[in-house]
Scaffold this motif. Structure first.
Motif, mmCIF file in Angstrom:
data_model
loop_
_atom_site.group_PDB
_atom_site.id
_atom_site.type_symbol
_atom_site.label_atom_id
_atom_site.label_comp_id
_atom_site.label_asym_id
_atom_site.label_seq_id
_atom_site.Cartn_x
_atom_site.Cartn_y
_atom_site.Cartn_z
ATOM 1 N N TRP A 27 -6.057 17.226 17.570
ATOM 2 C CA TRP A 27 -7.381 17.611 18.047
ATOM 3 C C TRP A 27 -7.455 19.131 18.252
ATOM 4 N N ALA A 28 -6.432 19.706 18.885
ATOM 5 C CA ALA A 28 -6.424 21.147 19.146
ATOM 6 C C ALA A 28 -6.334 21.930 17.841
ATOM 7 N N MET A 62 -15.938 16.845 14.380
ATOM 8 C CA MET A 62 -16.421 15.601 15.000
ATOM 9 C C MET A 62 -15.936 14.380 14.236
ATOM 10 N N TYR A 63 -15.910 14.463 12.910
ATOM 11 C CA TYR A 63 -15.401 13.348 12.117
ATOM 12 C C TYR A 63 -13.918 13.112 12.397
ATOM 13 N N VAL A 64 -13.171 14.199 12.520
ATOM 14 C CA VAL A 64 -11.749 14.070 12.838
ATOM 15 C C VAL A 64 -11.575 13.453 14.223
ATOM 16 N N PHE A 65 -12.375 13.852 15.196
ATOM 17 C CA PHE A 65 -12.264 13.317 16.547
ATOM 18 C C PHE A 65 -12.544 11.820 16.564
ATOM 19 N N VAL A 66 -13.554 11.378 15.832
ATOM 20 C CA VAL A 66 -13.860 9.943 15.763
ATOM 21 C C VAL A 66 -12.718 9.198 15.078
ATOM 22 N N ALA A 67 -12.163 9.783 14.030
ATOM 23 C CA ALA A 67 -11.021 9.160 13.356
ATOM 24 C C ALA A 67 -9.830 9.047 14.309
ATOM 25 N N ILE A 69 -9.941 8.570 17.471
ATOM 26 C CA ILE A 69 -10.211 7.446 18.379
ATOM 27 C C ILE A 69 -9.755 6.143 17.731
ATOM 28 N N PHE A 70 -10.102 5.953 16.468
ATOM 29 C CA PHE A 70 -9.704 4.726 15.781
ATOM 30 C C PHE A 70 -8.186 4.651 15.609
ATOM 31 N N VAL A 71 -7.554 5.780 15.338
ATOM 32 C CA VAL A 71 -6.091 5.810 15.224
ATOM 33 C C VAL A 71 -5.460 5.434 16.562
ATOM 34 N N TYR A 72 -5.986 5.986 17.649
ATOM 35 C CA TYR A 72 -5.432 5.671 18.965
ATOM 36 C C TYR A 72 -5.576 4.179 19.278
ATOM 37 N N VAL A 73 -6.727 3.619 18.990
ATOM 38 C CA VAL A 73 -6.946 2.194 19.257
ATOM 39 C C VAL A 73 -5.938 1.344 18.489
ATOM 40 N N ALA A 74 -5.751 1.629 17.221
ATOM 41 C CA ALA A 74 -4.825 0.850 16.400
ATOM 42 C C ALA A 74 -3.391 1.000 16.898
ATOM 43 N N LYS A 75 -2.978 2.241 17.166
ATOM 44 C CA LYS A 75 -1.607 2.485 17.628
ATOM 45 C C LYS A 75 -1.378 1.913 19.024
ATOM 46 N N ALA A 76 -2.368 2.022 19.919
ATOM 47 C CA ALA A 76 -2.216 1.494 21.271
ATOM 48 C C ALA A 76 -2.133 -0.027 21.250
ATOM 49 N N ASN A 77 -2.914 -0.664 20.396
ATOM 50 C CA ASN A 77 -2.825 -2.126 20.280
ATOM 51 C C ASN A 77 -1.459 -2.551 19.758
ATOM 52 N N ALA A 78 -0.921 -1.814 18.790
ATOM 53 C CA ALA A 78 0.413 -2.121 18.274
ATOM 54 C C ALA A 78 1.471 -1.914 19.356
ATOM 55 N N LEU A 79 1.301 -0.878 20.157
ATOM 56 C CA LEU A 79 2.227 -0.613 21.254
ATOM 57 C C LEU A 79 2.159 -1.719 22.306
ATOM 58 N N ASP A 80 0.953 -2.185 22.606
ATOM 59 C CA ASP A 80 0.793 -3.293 23.560
ATOM 60 C C ASP A 80 1.507 -4.545 23.064
ATOM 61 N N LYS A 81 1.376 -4.829 21.788
ATOM 62 C CA LYS A 81 2.049 -6.009 21.222
ATOM 63 C C LYS A 81 3.557 -5.838 21.231
ATOM 64 N N LYS A 82 4.018 -4.635 20.946
ATOM 65 C CA LYS A 82 5.456 -4.365 20.927
ATOM 66 C C LYS A 82 6.082 -4.641 22.290
#
Length: 88
Positions: A27-28, A62-67, A69-82
């Protein structure tokens, strides 16, 4: 969220923090790097009729920031399952 033990909880939060810091670095780099530092070099390239540096500063970031968000959701869900703390 209930962990089996403190070691799993510490591992989960360590990986989550690494993920968040990595995404914040992207992001930075996009917002500061493409929008301010490298704008002159990027302005040599045109994208959709606009100078690329201007486009990144106004829309591309802005497009990168929205992307991110989706990356974080996918990775966080995988981490939760792990760590077996996902929602059923």
């Amino acid at each position: 969220m209930a962990f089996e033990n403190n070691d799993k909880a510490a591992g989960y939060w360590r990986e989550n923090l690494r993920l968040v810091l990595g995404l914040l670095a992207i992001w930075a780099a996009v917002s500061f790097g493409c929008g301010i530092l490298f704008v002159d070099a990027l302005n040599e390239i045109t994208f959709m009729g606009f100078k690329l540096g201007f486009w990144f500063a106004q829309q591309g970031a802005m497009y990168v920031f929205v992307a991110l968000i989706f990356v974080y959701v996918a990775k966080a869900n995988a981490l939760d399952k792990k760590y077996d703390v996902h929602e059923d």
